[in-house]
Write a protein that holds these residues in place. Structure first.
Motif, short mmCIF file in Angstrom:
data_model
loop_
_atom_site.label_atom_id
_atom_site.label_comp_id
_atom_site.label_asym_id
_atom_site.label_seq_id
_atom_site.Cartn_x
_atom_site.Cartn_y
_atom_site.Cartn_z
N UNK A 1 -125.10 -19.12 -70.71
CA UNK A 1 -125.32 -20.42 -70.08
C UNK A 1 -124.14 -20.71 -69.17
N UNK A 2 -124.41 -20.91 -67.89
CA UNK A 2 -123.36 -21.19 -66.92
C UNK A 2 -123.06 -22.68 -66.90
N UNK A 3 -121.78 -23.02 -66.92
CA UNK A 3 -121.37 -24.42 -66.87
C UNK A 3 -121.03 -24.79 -65.43
N UNK A 4 -121.93 -25.52 -64.77
CA UNK A 4 -121.71 -25.95 -63.39
C UNK A 4 -121.53 -27.46 -63.31
N UNK A 5 -121.04 -28.05 -64.41
CA UNK A 5 -120.83 -29.50 -64.45
C UNK A 5 -119.83 -29.92 -63.38
N UNK A 6 -119.99 -31.15 -62.90
CA UNK A 6 -119.09 -31.65 -61.87
C UNK A 6 -118.91 -33.15 -62.05
N UNK A 7 -117.90 -33.68 -61.39
CA UNK A 7 -117.61 -35.11 -61.46
C UNK A 7 -117.97 -35.77 -60.14
N UNK A 8 -118.74 -36.85 -60.21
CA UNK A 8 -119.17 -37.58 -59.02
C UNK A 8 -118.85 -39.05 -59.19
N UNK A 9 -117.98 -39.57 -58.34
CA UNK A 9 -117.58 -40.98 -58.40
C UNK A 9 -117.04 -41.34 -59.78
N UNK A 10 -116.29 -40.43 -60.37
CA UNK A 10 -115.69 -40.67 -61.68
C UNK A 10 -116.62 -40.45 -62.85
N UNK A 11 -117.87 -40.07 -62.55
CA UNK A 11 -118.84 -39.85 -63.62
C UNK A 11 -119.06 -38.36 -63.80
N UNK A 12 -118.95 -37.90 -65.04
CA UNK A 12 -119.13 -36.49 -65.36
C UNK A 12 -120.62 -36.16 -65.42
N UNK A 13 -121.07 -35.26 -64.54
CA UNK A 13 -122.48 -34.86 -64.48
C UNK A 13 -122.62 -33.50 -65.14
N UNK A 14 -123.31 -33.44 -66.31
CA UNK A 14 -123.48 -32.15 -66.98
C UNK A 14 -124.50 -31.28 -66.24
N UNK A 15 -124.15 -30.03 -66.03
CA UNK A 15 -125.05 -29.10 -65.34
C UNK A 15 -124.92 -27.73 -66.00
N UNK A 16 -125.83 -27.43 -66.94
CA UNK A 16 -125.80 -26.17 -67.67
C UNK A 16 -127.02 -25.34 -67.29
N UNK A 17 -126.77 -24.18 -66.71
CA UNK A 17 -127.85 -23.36 -66.16
C UNK A 17 -127.87 -21.98 -66.80
N UNK A 18 -129.01 -21.58 -67.41
CA UNK A 18 -129.12 -20.21 -67.94
C UNK A 18 -128.96 -19.20 -66.81
N UNK A 19 -128.28 -18.10 -67.09
CA UNK A 19 -128.00 -17.11 -66.04
C UNK A 19 -129.27 -16.51 -65.45
N UNK A 20 -130.34 -16.48 -66.26
CA UNK A 20 -131.60 -15.94 -65.76
C UNK A 20 -132.21 -16.74 -64.64
N UNK A 21 -131.77 -17.98 -64.46
CA UNK A 21 -132.32 -18.84 -63.41
C UNK A 21 -131.80 -18.44 -62.03
N UNK A 22 -130.67 -17.74 -61.97
CA UNK A 22 -130.02 -17.44 -60.68
C UNK A 22 -130.95 -16.76 -59.67
N UNK A 23 -131.71 -15.71 -60.07
CA UNK A 23 -132.57 -15.08 -59.06
C UNK A 23 -133.91 -15.79 -58.85
N UNK A 24 -134.18 -16.85 -59.63
CA UNK A 24 -135.52 -17.43 -59.62
C UNK A 24 -135.90 -18.15 -58.32
N UNK A 25 -135.00 -18.92 -57.69
CA UNK A 25 -135.42 -19.62 -56.47
C UNK A 25 -135.95 -18.69 -55.39
N UNK A 26 -135.46 -17.45 -55.35
CA UNK A 26 -135.91 -16.53 -54.30
C UNK A 26 -137.38 -16.17 -54.48
N UNK A 27 -137.91 -16.28 -55.71
CA UNK A 27 -139.31 -15.92 -55.93
C UNK A 27 -140.25 -16.87 -55.19
N UNK A 28 -139.88 -18.15 -55.13
CA UNK A 28 -140.74 -19.12 -54.44
C UNK A 28 -140.65 -18.93 -52.92
#
Length: 255
Positions: free
Chosen positions: A40-67
């Motif tokens: 699980x990749x941790x791509x969390x980031x902070x926006x305007x002082x608010x912590x935005x959780x963003x956890x992405x399974x590694x298998x998702x990485x090649x998926x957008x190209x399929x569409x």
């Protein structure tokens, strides 16, 4: 050598481009099912002082190209070809599933026995994750990809072939959500392969995964709008442009 006809040259280029798109699509789908949620990749980031959780399974990485691939095939080759690519991709992943299952049931030099650290041999860990995740992935795959192809042509018919950006993004955004929701809920409730905190409620954690995966896919779906325009224009022109030399190699010679 007999000069090849214009029809043959166009057909060769067209089939070469189609095979390239179909190959990228199918390889991306099989890669997704093998990698799955092994990390699980941790791509969390902070926006305007608010912590935005963003956890992405590694298998998702090649998926957008399929569409992107199915949208290009839909636009250049039509709905029938795009539908067949989805079906062949499904069959290819069933073949992957069969081989991984056989690899575990046939006799081997190492057996599925945990070591002192409580870990199975590498193949059996990958096998457990793949078999568990692939069921959910393939159900989600059929729902999302057929939805993408259907909506792409729905928007195309509705706008009389205009507004390429609308059918590209409109079809992808809806189908991506259906895919993300289906694959993650099945992965948790059926396969139990998502890392979850047993002391916390399930659905807030699950929605974090769903939100994270969907945001990741949406960002890439929007970013591929310009490449989609360019590739559609280039591909349409390339498959219909005859090389200067009548002795140009055939598709069979190229491959």
């Amino acid at each position: 050598m007999t000069p090849r006809t214009t029809l043959h040259l166009n057909r060769d280029r067209s089939e070469l481009a189609f095979l390239a798109l179909a190959g990228i699509f199918i390889s991306s789908m099989t890669m997704l099912n093998i990698l799955g949620a092994t990390r699980i990749l941790d791509m969390s980031f902070t926006l305007a002082g608010l912590r935005i959780p963003l956890s992405v399974p590694i298998g998702v990485l090649p998926y957008p190209i399929t569409f992107l691939c199915t949208d290009l095939i839909s636009e250049v080759y039509g709905r029938r070809r795009a539908t067949w690519v989805v079906i062949v991709g499904f069959i290819a992943n069933l073949w992957l599933l069969l081989i991984i299952w056989l690899g575990g049931v046939l006799p081997g030099l190492n057996s599925p026995v945990e070591d002192v650290a409580g870990r199975l041999p590498l193949f059996f860990e990958i096998r457990a994750a793949t078999l568990g995740g692939t069921v959910g992935s393939m159900i989600a795959y059929l729902i999302a990809q057929f939805c993408d192809v259907y909506l792409f042509h729905f928007w195309k018919d509705l706008t009389d072939g205009k507004h390429l950006w609308l059918r590209n993004n409109g079809s992808t955004l809806v189908s991506q959500f259906l895919d993300t929701f289906a694959v993650l809920t099945i992965a948790h409730f059926y396969a139990g392969i998502l890392p979850m905190d047993a002391n916390q409620p399930v659905w807030p954690q699950l929605w974090t995964y769903i939100f994270s995966g969907y945001v990741f896919k949406v960002v890439f779906a929007l970013l591929d709008t310009l490449p989609f325009y360019w590739l559609t224009s280039w591909l349409t022109q390339w498959v219909n442009t005859i090389p200067e030399s009548p002795e140009a190699p055939s598709f069979e010679q190229v491959v």
